[in-house]
Design a protein around this motif. Structure first.
Motif, PDB file in Angstrom:
ATOM      1  N   HIS A 150      -1.835 -12.455   1.875  1.00 60.32           N
ATOM      2  CA  HIS A 150      -0.827 -12.839   0.897  1.00 60.32           C
ATOM      3  C   HIS A 150      -1.429 -13.172  -0.465  1.00 60.32           C
ATOM      4  O   HIS A 150      -0.823 -13.852  -1.270  1.00 60.32           O
ATOM      5  CB  HIS A 150      -0.038 -14.046   1.418  1.00 60.32           C
ATOM      6  CG  HIS A 150       0.479 -13.860   2.805  1.00 60.32           C
ATOM      7  ND1 HIS A 150       1.051 -12.684   3.222  1.00 60.32           N
ATOM      8  CD2 HIS A 150       0.481 -14.694   3.873  1.00 60.32           C
ATOM      9  CE1 HIS A 150       1.410 -12.811   4.499  1.00 60.32           C
ATOM     10  NE2 HIS A 150       1.067 -14.012   4.916  1.00 60.32           N
ATOM     11  N   ASN A 151      -2.640 -12.692  -0.704  1.00 64.90           N
ATOM     12  CA  ASN A 151      -3.313 -13.030  -1.950  1.00 64.90           C
ATOM     13  C   ASN A 151      -2.935 -12.106  -3.095  1.00 64.90           C
ATOM     14  O   ASN A 151      -3.121 -12.446  -4.253  1.00 64.90           O
ATOM     15  CB  ASN A 151      -4.832 -12.945  -1.763  1.00 64.90           C
ATOM     16  CG  ASN A 151      -5.321 -13.865  -0.671  1.00 64.90           C
ATOM     17  OD1 ASN A 151      -4.805 -14.955  -0.523  1.00 64.90           O
ATOM     18  ND2 ASN A 151      -6.294 -13.421   0.096  1.00 64.90           N
ATOM     19  N   TYR A 152      -2.422 -10.937  -2.791  1.00 65.00           N
ATOM     20  CA  TYR A 152      -2.347  -9.885  -3.778  1.00 65.00           C
ATOM     21  C   TYR A 152      -0.972  -9.777  -4.413  1.00 65.00           C
ATOM     22  O   TYR A 152       0.046  -9.680  -3.741  1.00 65.00           O
ATOM     23  CB  TYR A 152      -2.784  -8.549  -3.159  1.00 65.00           C
ATOM     24  CG  TYR A 152      -4.235  -8.632  -2.789  1.00 65.00           C
ATOM     25  CD1 TYR A 152      -5.215  -8.467  -3.758  1.00 65.00           C
ATOM     26  CD2 TYR A 152      -4.626  -8.989  -1.511  1.00 65.00           C
ATOM     27  CE1 TYR A 152      -6.545  -8.609  -3.448  1.00 65.00           C
ATOM     28  CE2 TYR A 152      -5.958  -9.142  -1.190  1.00 65.00           C
ATOM     29  CZ  TYR A 152      -6.921  -8.949  -2.170  1.00 65.00           C
ATOM     30  OH  TYR A 152      -8.235  -9.118  -1.870  1.00 65.00           O
ATOM     31  N   LEU A 153      -0.989  -9.789  -5.728  1.00 60.80           N
ATOM     32  CA  LEU A 153       0.241  -9.734  -6.492  1.00 60.80           C
ATOM     33  C   LEU A 153       1.018  -8.454  -6.217  1.00 60.80           C
ATOM     34  O   LEU A 153       2.249  -8.471  -6.114  1.00 60.80           O
ATOM     35  CB  LEU A 153      -0.092  -9.849  -7.982  1.00 60.80           C
ATOM     36  CG  LEU A 153       1.050 -10.092  -8.948  1.00 60.80           C
ATOM     37  CD1 LEU A 153       1.791 -11.376  -8.610  1.00 60.80           C
ATOM     38  CD2 LEU A 153       0.527 -10.154 -10.374  1.00 60.80           C
ATOM     39  N   SER A 154       0.300  -7.333  -6.086  1.00 63.88           N
ATOM     40  CA  SER A 154       0.972  -6.047  -5.905  1.00 63.88           C
ATOM     41  C   SER A 154       1.880  -6.047  -4.682  1.00 63.88           C
ATOM     42  O   SER A 154       2.932  -5.397  -4.676  1.00 63.88           O
ATOM     43  CB  SER A 154      -0.052  -4.914  -5.795  1.00 63.88           C
ATOM     44  OG  SER A 154      -0.993  -5.180  -4.778  1.00 63.88           O
ATOM     45  N   LYS A 155       1.496  -6.787  -3.646  1.00 60.50           N
ATOM     46  CA  LYS A 155       2.316  -6.830  -2.430  1.00 60.50           C
ATOM     47  C   LYS A 155       3.708  -7.384  -2.713  1.00 60.50           C
ATOM     48  O   LYS A 155       4.692  -6.962  -2.105  1.00 60.50           O
ATOM     49  CB  LYS A 155       1.617  -7.690  -1.378  1.00 60.50           C
ATOM     50  CG  LYS A 155       2.478  -8.031  -0.171  1.00 60.50           C
ATOM     51  CD  LYS A 155       1.722  -8.849   0.843  1.00 60.50           C
ATOM     52  CE  LYS A 155       2.623  -9.246   2.001  1.00 60.50           C
ATOM     53  NZ  LYS A 155       1.903  -9.927   3.089  1.00 60.50           N
ATOM     54  N   PHE A 156       3.797  -8.304  -3.660  1.00 63.71           N
ATOM     55  CA  PHE A 156       5.057  -8.986  -3.908  1.00 63.71           C
ATOM     56  C   PHE A 156       5.821  -8.444  -5.113  1.00 63.71           C
ATOM     57  O   PHE A 156       6.971  -8.810  -5.320  1.00 63.71           O
ATOM     58  CB  PHE A 156       4.804 -10.484  -4.078  1.00 63.71           C
ATOM     59  CG  PHE A 156       4.292 -11.134  -2.831  1.00 63.71           C
ATOM     60  CD1 PHE A 156       5.158 -11.463  -1.802  1.00 63.71           C
ATOM     61  CD2 PHE A 156       2.943 -11.376  -2.662  1.00 63.71           C
ATOM     62  CE1 PHE A 156       4.685 -12.041  -0.634  1.00 63.71           C
ATOM     63  CE2 PHE A 156       2.461 -11.950  -1.495  1.00 63.71           C
ATOM     64  CZ  PHE A 156       3.329 -12.282  -0.479  1.00 63.71           C
ATOM     65  N   ILE A 157       5.201  -7.566  -5.904  1.00 62.49           N
ATOM     66  CA  ILE A 157       5.935  -7.004  -7.042  1.00 62.49           C
ATOM     67  C   ILE A 157       6.380  -5.560  -6.807  1.00 62.49           C
ATOM     68  O   ILE A 157       7.353  -5.109  -7.415  1.00 62.49           O
ATOM     69  CB  ILE A 157       5.138  -7.122  -8.363  1.00 62.49           C
ATOM     70  CG1 ILE A 157       3.809  -6.387  -8.295  1.00 62.49           C
ATOM     71  CG2 ILE A 157       4.923  -8.579  -8.721  1.00 62.49           C
ATOM     72  CD1 ILE A 157       3.029  -6.449  -9.608  1.00 62.49           C
ATOM     73  N   LEU A 158       5.696  -4.835  -5.926  1.00 60.76           N
ATOM     74  CA  LEU A 158       6.168  -3.492  -5.583  1.00 60.76           C
ATOM     75  C   LEU A 158       7.453  -3.595  -4.765  1.00 60.76           C
ATOM     76  O   LEU A 158       7.543  -4.413  -3.850  1.00 60.76           O
ATOM     77  CB  LEU A 158       5.120  -2.741  -4.772  1.00 60.76           C
ATOM     78  CG  LEU A 158       4.146  -1.856  -5.538  1.00 60.76           C
ATOM     79  CD1 LEU A 158       3.074  -1.338  -4.607  1.00 60.76           C
ATOM     80  CD2 LEU A 158       4.866  -0.699  -6.210  1.00 60.76           C
ATOM     81  N   PRO A 159       8.452  -2.785  -5.071  1.00 59.34           N
ATOM     82  CA  PRO A 159       9.716  -2.859  -4.334  1.00 59.34           C
ATOM     83  C   PRO A 159       9.526  -2.609  -2.846  1.00 59.34           C
ATOM     84  O   PRO A 159       8.707  -1.784  -2.438  1.00 59.34           O
ATOM     85  CB  PRO A 159      10.558  -1.744  -4.972  1.00 59.34           C
ATOM     86  CG  PRO A 159       9.968  -1.535  -6.327  1.00 59.34           C
ATOM     87  CD  PRO A 159       8.498  -1.791  -6.169  1.00 59.34           C
ATOM     88  N   GLY A 160      10.300  -3.329  -2.053  1.00 61.62           N
ATOM     89  CA  GLY A 160      10.286  -3.121  -0.612  1.00 61.62           C
ATOM     90  C   GLY A 160      11.316  -2.074  -0.224  1.00 61.62           C
ATOM     91  O   GLY A 160      12.390  -2.404   0.296  1.00 61.62           O
ATOM     92  N   PHE A 161      11.001  -0.834  -0.471  1.00 58.96           N
ATOM     93  CA  PHE A 161      11.957   0.257  -0.217  1.00 58.96           C
ATOM     94  C   PHE A 161      12.299   0.363   1.268  1.00 58.96           C
ATOM     95  O   PHE A 161      11.443   0.172   2.130  1.00 58.96           O
ATOM     96  CB  PHE A 161      11.378   1.588  -0.695  1.00 58.96           C
ATOM     97  CG  PHE A 161      11.159   1.667  -2.182  1.00 58.96           C
ATOM     98  CD1 PHE A 161      12.231   1.804  -3.050  1.00 58.96           C
ATOM     99  CD2 PHE A 161       9.875   1.602  -2.708  1.00 58.96           C
ATOM    100  CE1 PHE A 161      12.025   1.878  -4.413  1.00 58.96           C
ATOM    101  CE2 PHE A 161       9.665   1.676  -4.075  1.00 58.96           C
ATOM    102  CZ  PHE A 161      10.742   1.807  -4.936  1.00 58.96           C
ATOM    103  N   ARG A 162      13.533   0.687   1.522  1.00 61.86           N
ATOM    104  CA  ARG A 162      13.971   0.874   2.904  1.00 61.86           C
ATOM    105  C   ARG A 162      13.386   2.159   3.486  1.00 61.86           C
ATOM    106  O   ARG A 162      13.053   3.102   2.764  1.00 61.86           O
ATOM    107  CB  ARG A 162      15.506   0.898   2.957  1.00 61.86           C
ATOM    108  CG  ARG A 162      16.125  -0.412   2.491  1.00 61.86           C
ATOM    109  CD  ARG A 162      17.628  -0.425   2.710  1.00 61.86           C
ATOM    110  NE  ARG A 162      18.338   0.541   1.880  1.00 61.86           N
ATOM    111  CZ  ARG A 162      18.647   0.327   0.598  1.00 61.86           C
ATOM    112  NH1 ARG A 162      18.273  -0.790  -0.013  1.00 61.86           N
ATOM    113  NH2 ARG A 162      19.310   1.243  -0.081  1.00 61.86           N
TER     114      ARG A 162
END
Length: 649
Positions: free
Chosen positions: A329-341
């Motif tokens: 959970h350290n990486y910003l990209s994980k939380f800013i990239l859309p969680g596409f279905r």
């Protein structure tokens, strides 16, 4: 709650391996001397000391990323990832019993002891050349200066540790007092001046030492420290008029001293000259895109990347281990990239959540194409910003769908807006085209759409974007969403940028404006940043297009302009958190409600709140003055070590 200490320990192990356990500064003198007999052990010692800085690169380790008002997110992030301590600080939940982001007790002073031990013992290392000893000592002194600097901007007056105190001395001798903040700044400057004698420019450093301070970074750090000392937080701050030590000695300056700005400005000038002579410059020159605007956007994108330490704009960067999975959970990209279905097979990636988004305040912060605030540009339709309109100018090809209905707020904005913000009905490049697969996507952010939520309620237990915007900054536009993390790992070392030339130029403009008022010494460096951003120079913009053309003629007007330029150029990089504090404006900014669009709206009218303006999406934000301007020292630490606690705590 995952403590800052446990995060630090995990990174010491990740960075240093098992050898870390063999390098303990609290060991006896004989053991420490034995360690420093060998070059390899000395190198490991230095490496371990630098590992502390890994926290600065982590979204959950650095509170400045999420502790201001740039990002907006809902309860999901707070409920399921409780180590994002910046969110709790921003929500006004800081406490003295168990402080969030506690670097005082959480590792910094331990690293300072590492630094002291290194300086004391490196001379005895046998298999090293003298010039290596000097260079490594300079690197460790610069690190110690940075640790002091970070402590000062957290806590104000701190304890200075000139040399390690033996473990067998009486407890009363271990209780060292906090000292005046100006004395702290002077010590930072002294350490850096000593280090600068032997630090090499980055271009002359061995590849294995690129993660350590170079000459350019040390010069910028010196400038940052002097700017902090000159700023309103520590220069004549009435909040701290009665902030005194145990014996009644003042710990901050109650009287404003304009000469601090001159000293800072001259140090910045020196840093700029040296950096430019070393080939440092703003990232520019992209020419592989089909239009001027797209190339400018590419320059802006690349300005915050530093692959293999090859970005000339980046003066200092901090590396983190490359672990890209759903448990990290350290990486910003994980939380800013859309969680596409999953139905969007070209985009779906199970790791991405899309829960951290730019706030409406930041969306509206960006300039118009004329380089002005949206309410100051008399050629831009501010009254129609929440209505639908259409773009017909071919300069915006592949940025905005021409001839289609798009919100007025998203039209005729500056290149940094389009490079950093993914807005509804604008294009977002996510990967390179592959045959018939085109990866310049129109952001369809309404409920049930590709970029929108599939839920019919605001969720607390599932990832969800709650404001309708996404962040592009820090992402690589050439990587497909579906394989983003695999592609990111393949790129190799990509340390997080901590210092870059754009900030140095903004500091230069700020310092000279505060000392002398508007002149070419102010306009010049500011315009370097604006030119790379693809907007007119500051005087042309305000004189030709603004509603208040004389604003650039006054110190007060230029102060507002420069501060906004900081907020735009360095947006989402963790700088606003500290800048609002040193400008002493945090209490005016960080109590605002956070706004966005109605993400549950399935059509334009409902999504855009019947075109009546944004809606509140998060209301739990709080900043109390003077208390929140400085972090609290842990209550137990105050009691045991007999420290004076910070005001309000």
């Amino acid at each position: 709650m995952k403590s800052i200490q446990s995060i630090l320990l995990s990174f010491l192990v990740l960075f240093g391996g098992c050898d870390y356990l063999d390098v303990v500064p609290e060991g006896d003198l004989e053991t420490t001397e034995t360690i420093f007999e060998k070059r390899e052990k000395a190198d490991r010692w230095l490496f371990t000391a630098y590992s502390t800085l890994s926290l600065l690169a982590l979204t959950n380790g650095n509170p400045a990323f999420l502790g201001a008002d740039e990002y907006v997110t809902g309860n999901y992030m707070r409920n399921y990832f409780d180590n994002f301590e910046g969110l709790y600080i921003g929500d006004g939940l800081q406490m003295s019993q168990t402080p969030y982001a506690d670097i005082w007790k959480g590792g910094y002073y331990n690293s300072i002891r590492y630094c002291n031990a290194f300086v004391s013992h490196i001379g005895a290392t046998h298999n090293m050349e003298d010039h290596e000893k000097l260079e490594w000592t300079a690197e460790i002194k610069a690190l110690k200066a940075f640790l002091y600097f970070d402590l000062v901007r957290h806590y104000g007056p701190i304890v200075l540790v000139d040399e390690n105190i033996p473990m067998n001395v009486p407890v009363t001798e271990m209780r060292q007092p906090r000292v005046h903040v100006d004395t702290c700044i002077q010590e930072i400057v002294r350490l850096l001046d000593e280090a600068l004698v032997d630090l090499l420019p980055a271009s002359e450093k061995d590849a294995s030492r690129q993660g350590y301070f170079c000459k350019e970074a040390a010069l910028m750090l010196k400038a940052q420290a002097l700017v902090l000392a000159a700023s309103p937080l520590f220069n004549g701050n009435e909040y701290y008029a009665s902030f005194v030590g145990k014996n009644g000695e003042p710990l901050c300056s109650a009287t404003y001293d304009p000469e601090k700005w001159r000293i800072a400005a001259e140090a910045i000038d020196e840093a700029v000259r040296e950096c430019e002579s070393c080939g440092r410059e703003l990232y520019r020159g992209s020419n592989d895109q089909p239009s001027l605007l797209l190339n400018t956007m590419k320059d802006i994108e690349e300005s915050v990347h530093n692959l293999a330490y090859n970005n000339k704009e980046c003066l200092f960067a901090v590396k983190t281990p490359q672990v890209y999975d759903d448990n990290n959970h350290n990486y910003l990209s994980k939380f800013i990239l859309p969680g596409f279905r999953a139905e969007y097979t070209d985009l779906a990636n199970s790791i991405s959540k899309g829960t951290l988004a730019p706030s409406m305040k930041m969306v509206e912060m960006y300039y118009t194409a004329n380089g002005l605030p949206i309410d100051q540009d008399r050629t831009w339709d501010n009254t129609g910003k929440y209505q639908m309109n259409r773009e017909t100018d071919s300069r915006y090809t592949d940025v905005i769908p021409l001839g289609e209905n798009v919100l007025g707020l998203h039209l005729r904005r500056e290149p940094r807006f389009y490079a950093n913000i993914a807005a509804d009905r604008c294009y977002w490049r996510i990967g390179t085209d592959a045959g018939m697969t085109k990866r310049n996507y129109i952001v369809e952010a309404r409920q049930g759409e590709r970029f929108g939520t599939n839920y019919t309620t605001i969720q607390s237990n599932n990832p969800q974007n709650i404001c309708g915007y996404y962040l592009k900054k820090f992402l690589y536009s050439d990587l497909p969403s579906k394989t983003y993390y695999t592609g990111l790992a393949a790129k190799g070392d990509d340390p997080v940028v901590i210092m870059r030339m754009a900030e140095l130029y903004l500091m230069q403009a700020e310092a000279w404006n505060e000392y002398e008022g508007p002149s070419e010494k102010v306009y010049g460096p500011l315009n370097k940043v604006r030119e790379r951003a693809g907007i007119p120079d500051v005087v042309t913009a305000w004189k030709q297009y603004s509603r208040t053309p004389n604003k650039v003629d006054t110190k007060e007007g230029m102060r507002e302009i420069i501060q906004r330029e900081y907020n735009i150029e360095l947006a989402f990089e963790g700088r606003r958190f500290w800048n609002l504090r040193r400008w002493k404006t945090a209490h005016l900014e960080l109590n605002d409600l956070q706004y966005g669009w109605n993400v549950l709206g399935a059509d334009a009218q409902s999504f855009y709140n019947n075109y009546n303006g944004p809606v509140v999406v998060w209301s739990k934000r709080k900043f109390t003055a003077p208390k929140d301007y400085l972090f609290p020292i842990r209550s137990q630490e105050v009691m045991v070590a007999s420290y004076v606690q910070n005001p309000g705590w």
